[in-house]
Write a protein that holds these residues in place. Structure first.
Motif, PDB file in Angstrom:
ATOM      1  N   SER A   1       0.618  -0.945  -0.448  1.00 16.32           N
ATOM      2  CA  SER A   1      -0.140  -0.344   0.221  1.00 16.32           C
ATOM      3  C   SER A   1       0.812   1.194   0.036  1.00 16.32           C
ATOM      4  CB  SER A   1      -0.273   0.142   1.102  1.00 16.32           C
ATOM      5  OG  SER A   1      -0.098   0.300   2.493  1.00 16.32           O
ATOM      6  N   TRP A   2       1.976   0.890   1.195  1.00 21.13           N
ATOM      7  CA  TRP A   2       2.972   2.626   0.629  1.00 21.13           C
ATOM      8  C   TRP A   2       3.640   2.802  -1.007  1.00 21.13           C
ATOM      9  CZ3 TRP A   2       8.329   2.616  -0.138  1.00 21.13           C
ATOM     10  CH2 TRP A   2       9.011   1.719   0.062  1.00 21.13           C
ATOM     11  N   VAL A   3       4.073   1.765  -1.152  1.00 22.87           N
ATOM     12  CA  VAL A   3       4.766   2.017  -2.542  1.00 22.87           C
ATOM     13  C   VAL A   3       3.050   2.040  -3.047  1.00 22.87           C
ATOM     14  CG1 VAL A   3       6.001   0.537  -4.113  1.00 22.87           C
ATOM     15  CG2 VAL A   3       6.259   0.152  -2.103  1.00 22.87           C
ATOM     16  N   PHE A   4       2.124   1.722  -3.775  1.00 24.75           N
ATOM     17  CA  PHE A   4       1.234   1.978  -4.155  1.00 24.75           C
ATOM     18  C   PHE A   4       0.650   3.585  -4.254  1.00 24.75           C
ATOM     19  CE2 PHE A   4      -2.938   3.361  -4.698  1.00 24.75           C
ATOM     20  CZ  PHE A   4      -3.308   2.945  -6.824  1.00 24.75           C
ATOM     21  N   ALA A   5       0.655   4.282  -2.937  1.00 21.57           N
ATOM     22  CA  ALA A   5       0.795   5.145  -2.618  1.00 21.57           C
ATOM     23  C   ALA A   5       1.862   7.123  -3.122  1.00 21.57           C
ATOM     24  CB  ALA A   5       0.450   5.828  -0.876  1.00 21.57           C
TER      25      ALA A   5
END
Length: 79
Positions: free
Chosen positions: A5-9
């Motif tokens: 999720s943080w990579v996607f964000a």
């Protein structure tokens, strides 16, 4: 998978920044910032005035200073 999720964000934020950077000239024109700056620049230019007498005095002063500079005579090289 909480790590994804943080990579996607981060990728989404980068994509948004790239999009804003690419469209900035159009956004600036649509927002009116460019026209406002152009009007402000025009008002500043209207207040400018050309002072010719000082520029003529300055040119004469430069000519006098250049005439007073010492010169070096070029000599023929000895063979």
């Amino acid at each position: 998978m909480p790590g994804v999720s943080w990579v996607f964000a981060a990728l989404l934020a980068c994509a948004v920044l790239v999009l804003i950077g690419a469209e900035w000239p159009r956004l600036r024109r649509l927002s009116g910032l460019e026209e406002r700056a152009r009007r402000r620049r025009g008002r500043r230019k209207q207040r400018l005035r050309l002072v010719s007498s000082e520029s003529e005095e300055f040119a004469a002063s430069v000519r006098r200073d250049l005439e007073r500079l010492p010169t070096i005579e070029e000599q023929e090289p000895h063979r």
